[in-house]
Write a protein that holds these residues in place. Structure first.
Motif, PDB file in Angstrom:
ATOM      1  N   SER A 259      42.616   6.167  13.138  1.00  0.00           N
ATOM      2  CA  SER A 259      41.426   6.548  12.371  1.00  0.00           C
ATOM      3  C   SER A 259      40.178   6.589  13.243  1.00  0.00           C
ATOM      4  N   THR A 260      40.187   5.773  14.299  1.00  0.00           N
ATOM      5  CA  THR A 260      39.024   5.693  15.195  1.00  0.00           C
ATOM      6  C   THR A 260      39.138   6.666  16.358  1.00  0.00           C
ATOM      7  N   TRP A 261      40.329   7.211  16.600  1.00  0.00           N
ATOM      8  CA  TRP A 261      40.503   8.143  17.715  1.00  0.00           C
ATOM      9  C   TRP A 261      39.512   9.305  17.695  1.00  0.00           C
ATOM     10  N   PRO A 262      39.371  10.035  16.575  1.00  0.00           N
ATOM     11  CA  PRO A 262      38.438  11.182  16.611  1.00  0.00           C
ATOM     12  C   PRO A 262      36.992  10.752  16.827  1.00  0.00           C
ATOM     13  N   ILE A 263      36.620   9.579  16.324  1.00  0.00           N
ATOM     14  CA  ILE A 263      35.255   9.083  16.518  1.00  0.00           C
ATOM     15  C   ILE A 263      35.016   8.784  17.998  1.00  0.00           C
ATOM     16  N   THR A 264      35.979   8.103  18.613  1.00  0.00           N
ATOM     17  CA  THR A 264      35.848   7.765  20.028  1.00  0.00           C
ATOM     18  C   THR A 264      35.885   9.016  20.892  1.00  0.00           C
ATOM     19  N   ALA A 265      36.755   9.952  20.538  1.00  0.00           N
ATOM     20  CA  ALA A 265      36.832  11.219  21.288  1.00  0.00           C
ATOM     21  C   ALA A 265      35.503  11.969  21.204  1.00  0.00           C
ATOM     22  N   LEU A 266      34.874  11.953  20.038  1.00  0.00           N
ATOM     23  CA  LEU A 266      33.570  12.599  19.888  1.00  0.00           C
ATOM     24  C   LEU A 266      32.525  11.911  20.756  1.00  0.00           C
ATOM     25  N   ALA A 267      32.564  10.577  20.809  1.00  0.00           N
ATOM     26  CA  ALA A 267      31.624   9.839  21.662  1.00  0.00           C
ATOM     27  C   ALA A 267      31.830  10.194  23.133  1.00  0.00           C
ATOM     28  N   VAL A 268      33.089  10.316  23.548  1.00  0.00           N
ATOM     29  CA  VAL A 268      33.400  10.703  24.930  1.00  0.00           C
ATOM     30  C   VAL A 268      32.858  12.104  25.212  1.00  0.00           C
ATOM     31  N   LEU A 269      33.038  13.015  24.260  1.00  0.00           N
ATOM     32  CA  LEU A 269      32.546  14.386  24.431  1.00  0.00           C
ATOM     33  C   LEU A 269      31.025  14.419  24.543  1.00  0.00           C
ATOM     34  N   VAL A 270      30.341  13.661  23.694  1.00  0.00           N
ATOM     35  CA  VAL A 270      28.878  13.617  23.739  1.00  0.00           C
ATOM     36  C   VAL A 270      28.404  13.067  25.088  1.00  0.00           C
ATOM     37  N   ALA A 271      29.062  12.011  25.565  1.00  0.00           N
ATOM     38  CA  ALA A 271      28.691  11.429  26.862  1.00  0.00           C
ATOM     39  C   ALA A 271      28.915  12.435  27.985  1.00  0.00           C
ATOM     40  N   TRP A 272      30.015  13.204  27.892  1.00  0.00           N
ATOM     41  CA  TRP A 272      30.311  14.211  28.920  1.00  0.00           C
ATOM     42  C   TRP A 272      29.261  15.317  28.915  1.00  0.00           C
ATOM     43  N   LEU A 273      28.870  15.784  27.721  1.00  0.00           N
ATOM     44  CA  LEU A 273      27.852  16.826  27.619  1.00  0.00           C
ATOM     45  C   LEU A 273      26.505  16.328  28.138  1.00  0.00           C
ATOM     46  N   ALA A 274      26.168  15.063  27.835  1.00  0.00           N
ATOM     47  CA  ALA A 274      24.917  14.492  28.327  1.00  0.00           C
ATOM     48  C   ALA A 274      24.931  14.411  29.849  1.00  0.00           C
ATOM     49  N   HIS A 275      26.086  14.045  30.412  1.00  0.00           N
ATOM     50  CA  HIS A 275      26.199  13.994  31.881  1.00  0.00           C
ATOM     51  C   HIS A 275      26.037  15.379  32.484  1.00  0.00           C
ATOM     52  N   ARG A 276      26.662  16.381  31.872  1.00  0.00           N
ATOM     53  CA  ARG A 276      26.544  17.750  32.392  1.00  0.00           C
ATOM     54  C   ARG A 276      25.094  18.223  32.325  1.00  0.00           C
ATOM     55  N   ARG A 277      24.411  17.856  31.260  1.00  0.00           N
ATOM     56  CA  ARG A 277      23.020  18.272  31.124  1.00  0.00           C
ATOM     57  C   ARG A 277      22.151  17.616  32.185  1.00  0.00           C
ATOM     58  N   ARG A 278      22.374  16.304  32.407  1.00  0.00           N
ATOM     59  CA  ARG A 278      21.596  15.612  33.444  1.00  0.00           C
ATOM     60  C   ARG A 278      21.886  16.183  34.821  1.00  0.00           C
ATOM     61  N   ALA A 279      23.168  16.480  35.066  1.00  0.00           N
ATOM     62  CA  ALA A 279      23.533  17.049  36.364  1.00  0.00           C
ATOM     63  C   ALA A 279      22.887  18.425  36.553  1.00  0.00           C
ATOM     64  N   GLY A 280      22.858  19.221  35.486  1.00  0.00           N
ATOM     65  CA  GLY A 280      22.219  20.531  35.572  1.00  0.00           C
ATOM     66  C   GLY A 280      20.722  20.418  35.822  1.00  0.00           C
ATOM     67  N   THR A 281      20.081  19.431  35.165  1.00  0.00           N
ATOM     68  CA  THR A 281      18.650  19.231  35.358  1.00  0.00           C
ATOM     69  C   THR A 281      18.341  18.811  36.800  1.00  0.00           C
ATOM     70  N   ARG A 282      19.162  17.897  37.333  1.00  0.00           N
ATOM     71  CA  ARG A 282      18.968  17.459  38.717  1.00  0.00           C
ATOM     72  C   ARG A 282      19.170  18.615  39.693  1.00  0.00           C
ATOM     73  N   ALA A 283      20.180  19.442  39.424  1.00  0.00           N
ATOM     74  CA  ALA A 283      20.434  20.590  40.306  1.00  0.00           C
ATOM     75  C   ALA A 283      19.261  21.587  40.264  1.00  0.00           C
ATOM     76  N   ALA A 284      18.701  21.790  39.080  1.00  0.00           N
ATOM     77  CA  ALA A 284      17.569  22.710  38.948  1.00  0.00           C
ATOM     78  C   ALA A 284      16.341  22.181  39.691  1.00  0.00           C
ATOM     79  N   ARG A 285      16.102  20.874  39.603  1.00  0.00           N
ATOM     80  CA  ARG A 285      14.966  20.270  40.298  1.00  0.00           C
ATOM     81  C   ARG A 285      15.138  20.347  41.814  1.00  0.00           C
ATOM     82  N   THR A 286      16.396  20.140  42.240  1.00  0.00           N
ATOM     83  CA  THR A 286      16.670  20.215  43.681  1.00  0.00           C
ATOM     84  C   THR A 286      16.449  21.628  44.204  1.00  0.00           C
TER      85      THR A 286
END
Length: 289
Positions: A259-286
């Motif tokens: 029952s908690t698998w989809p909730i945890t998977a969603l949290a993992v996905l959100v964390a991954w998207l946030a990381h990609r966004r931060r990485a993109g922002t850092r690359a743009a600044r560089t």
């Protein structure tokens, strides 16, 4: 800020070999004793508790031994991430947030389980329930360092050489496989067959291990990762049982449940998207610099 201490040498195979062999050896007395958890109502015997303590200490002792052998004990403390990566105020805030993550995931999963008719909440926990859990968490704290110093301090930096996403998922799967000696005895999913319990445990560990590793990367030390692990085992799991008015099957309700698998998977996905966004922002600044 994401920081890990990059390893000076791979050392992956020795760590995994010793950790896995050590886990199986720690469980040998229980296999010889014929222990098998067949119900969630079955408690933990003194022998089982002792064997689990030994098993949980294996990764840290292995990681510290391998690192200290090459770099010395003082350097090992720094390399494994035990020294503070950020000021105390930020560190304490990170620990506080890490403590809430498993509880939030579990609460959302219990809502799903309740809607599916697999869970029946009866009351909120009071001080008589919370106080023993806090005391147990404090006493058990060294054991969680026993795991996370190995997984997050030693293993994770080496797995990140394969890329962040792949490293996190591989690390979670390894964590699940390491629990097999305990899972096969009914540790995670009592009353269910090994053929069901072991794959379920690996999926759960892959998801939750990824969450804990993300906490480690975000905070830069193992302290918050330890807090997340403590929250999972010492609060989320027992509170799931205490709040219900009937026996809870951990396969269908709680932090380890489907029952908690989809909730945890969603949290993992959100964390991954946030990381990609931060990485993109850092690359743009560089690129703009």
């Amino acid at each position: 800020m994401e920081r890990t201490n990059p390893p000076d040498s791979p050392g992956l195979f020795p760590f995994l070999a010793i950790s896995f062999v050590g886990a199986w050896l720690a469980m040998v007395p229980l296999w010889l004793d014929g222990l098998r958890r067949t119900s969630a109502a079955q408690g933990t015997s003194p022998l089982a508790a002792f064997c689990m303590i030994l098993m949980m200490l294996v990764p840290a002792l292995t990681a510290f031994g391998l690192t200290a052998r090459r770099h010395g004990p003082r350097a090992a403390v720094r390399i494994l991430g035990l020294t503070r990566a950020t000021p105390w105020r930020h560190e304490l805030r990170s620990v506080a947030v890490a403590l809430t993550i498993p509880l939030a995931l579990t609460a959302a999963g219990l809502a799903v389980a309740t809607a599916a008719g697999r869970y029946s909440p009866a009351h909120l926990p009071g001080p008589a329930v919370i106080t023993p859990l806090v005391l147990s968490a404090l006493v058990s704290l060294p054991l969680y360092f026993g795991e996370e110093l190995g997984w997050q301090g030693y293993l994770l930096p080496r797995l990140l050489r394969h890329g962040r996403t792949r490293g996190l998922l591989i690390g979670g799967a390894i964590w699940g496989a390491w629990h097999v000696p305990m899972t096969a005895l009914g540790g995670s999913y009592p009353g269910h067959s090994v053929l069901l319990g072991i794959p379920a445990a690996v999926v759960t560990a892959t998801l939750l291990g990824t969450v804990i590793a993300t906490v480690r990367l975000t905070t830069g030390s193992v302290w918050a990762a330890v807090a997340a692990h403590v929250s999972l085992n010492e609060f989320a799991l027992p509170l799931t049982r205490e709040v219900s008015d009937r026996l809870v099957d951990p396969l269908f309700a709680g932090p380890l449940s489907i029952s908690t698998w989809p909730i945890t998977a969603l949290a993992v996905l959100v964390a991954w998207l946030a990381h990609r966004r931060r990485a993109g922002t850092r690359a743009a600044r560089t690129a703009a610099a």
